[in-house]
Design an enzyme around this catalytic site. Structure first.
Site, mmCIF file in Angstrom:
data_model
loop_
_atom_site.group_PDB
_atom_site.id
_atom_site.type_symbol
_atom_site.label_atom_id
_atom_site.label_comp_id
_atom_site.label_asym_id
_atom_site.label_seq_id
_atom_site.Cartn_x
_atom_site.Cartn_y
_atom_site.Cartn_z
ATOM 1 N N ARG A 19 0.716 -1.218 0.053
ATOM 2 C CA ARG A 19 -0.204 -0.057 0.164
ATOM 3 C C ARG A 19 0.786 1.271 -0.017
ATOM 4 N NH1 ARG A 19 -3.740 -2.516 4.737
ATOM 5 N NH2 ARG A 19 -1.702 -3.115 5.075
ATOM 6 N N ILE A 20 1.856 1.303 0.838
ATOM 7 C CA ILE A 20 2.866 2.474 1.023
ATOM 8 C C ILE A 20 3.501 2.863 -0.594
ATOM 9 C CG2 ILE A 20 4.736 3.547 1.935
ATOM 10 C CD1 ILE A 20 3.558 2.103 4.642
ATOM 11 N N ARG B 105 12.333 -0.170 7.620
ATOM 12 C CA ARG B 105 12.979 -0.600 8.746
ATOM 13 C C ARG B 105 14.666 -0.543 8.435
ATOM 14 N NH1 ARG B 105 8.842 0.554 10.831
ATOM 15 N NH2 ARG B 105 7.496 -0.748 12.139
ATOM 16 N N GLU C 79 18.523 1.612 15.911
ATOM 17 C CA GLU C 79 17.777 2.926 16.524
ATOM 18 C C GLU C 79 17.655 2.740 17.998
ATOM 19 O OE1 GLU C 79 13.901 3.615 14.729
ATOM 20 O OE2 GLU C 79 14.666 3.540 12.642
ATOM 21 N N HIS D 46 12.874 8.953 12.253
ATOM 22 C CA HIS D 46 11.893 8.062 11.868
ATOM 23 C C HIS D 46 10.443 8.646 12.402
ATOM 24 C CE1 HIS D 46 10.659 3.397 12.887
ATOM 25 N NE2 HIS D 46 9.986 4.165 12.124
#
Length: 325
Positions: A150-151, A243, A272, A290
């Site tokens: 979707r993204i 990610r 992170e 982020h």
């Protein structure tokens, strides 16, 4: 129904819970007694909050984890499976904000916006002149999308409108009849018809811009490492809003320093919240904290999606939930 939150979130997104008589929305871990959150029936966890087995086992009444975010690798799913705990996520509200940021980062690194901004502020840049301060265009270039969900499709929609060619790599080509296709009405068919499915090596070799838009699983850890970076054009840019662990960060730093690729724009990092000091020092890198989903509108919409999941769970309407487990 006792709900606790890992993180304080915008309360306007939970109005419908209050209207249903659920008024314990201030029960936030770290701001209440340990005995209070341990007794909760539902945990609302954010995507950056780890929910390990030890925490799950410490909550004997826990029946549901409503994760705030599309990703859910912050939760020990096996521990939830053993206890029969439902896990949900919020995939829909994150689509447009994340695609927006991916596109913004791509423009920024290509047109050197942040680099020029730093140079002007510090007085270290080139003077204004016809052949100084040159950058690269998106128009007419090839965008390779790894993860055409979707993204990825929302990013493709923006790129097509900017005159880019789209190639993509998934585990298998998209079938409009079979797969979930998520684009604004009127664009759905155009995106799928215009985008070309290719294998990963072809995508890396042919793309001017490579965008990572796939979920994280152990199978795609370091999907982009030294060999993959070496396949890319020396004029290519890497964009990552998915990610951090998709990319071998040490290999990326070396590729950026040695000119193997032209630049990178990153919203996520392998370790992170720590960010490599070498990444911080490189001029051909754009860094974002982020914040792919980080708009006020997006945060409230995610809270409302969490509300949808909780209310559906309370009413045993599981078909209305965004079920992960």
């Amino acid at each position: 129904m006792r709900i606790c939150f890992s993180t304080e979130l915008p309360k306007e997104g939970f109005k419908r819970l209050t209207e249903r008589g659920i008024d314990n929305l201030s029960l936030v871990i770290g701001q209440c007694a340990e005995s209070e959150w341990r007794s909760a029936d539902i945990l609302v966890s954010t995507f950056d909050y780890k929910v390990p087995r030890e925490m799950i086992e410490a909550m004997p009444n826990l029946r549901m984890i409503a994760n705030f975010g599309a990703g859910f690798n912050n939760i020990d799913l096996e521990a939830c499976r053993e206890r029969g705990i439902r896990v949900t996520n919020t995939p829909q509200p994150v689509i447009e904000p994340t695609a927006e940021l991916a596109f913004a980062l791509m423009i920024d690194v290509a047109r050197r916006v942040s680099e020029f901004d730093r140079a002007i502020r510090t007085g270290t840049g080139q003077p204004m002149a016809v052949m100084n301060n040159l950058s690269h265009s998106l128009y007419g270039k090839t965008l390779g999308i790894i993860g055409m969900g979707r993204i990825g499709q929302a990013l493709a929609r923006r790129a097509l409108a900017s005159g880019m060619k789209i190639i993509y790599h998934n585990r298998k080509p998209i079938d409009v009849q079979r797969d979930e296709v998520q684009c604004t009405k009127g664009w759905q068919q155009t995106v799928i018809e215009e985008a070309e499915y290719v294998d990963l090596q072809t995508l890396l070799q042919d793309s001017d811009y490579v965008s990572l838009n796939l979920p994280y699983t152990p199978e795609v850890h370091h999907l982009i490492g030294k060999p993959e970076l070496g396949m890319m054009k020396r004029t290519a840019y890497l964009i990552n809003t998915a990610r951090g662990a998709h990319v071998d960060e040490k290999a990326l730093v070396e590729a950026l320093k040695s000119g193997i690729i032209a630049g990178a724009a990153l919203d996520v990092y392998e370790h992170e919240p720590a960010i490599s000091t070498e990444l911080l020092s490189l001029p051909n890198v754009v860094l974002s904290p982020h914040t792919g989903t980080g708009t006020w509108e997006g945060r409230i919409a995610m809270c409302e999606n969490v509300t949808d999941n909780i209310l559906a769970f309370a009413q045993n309407e599981f078909q209305k939930m965004n079920i992960v487990l």
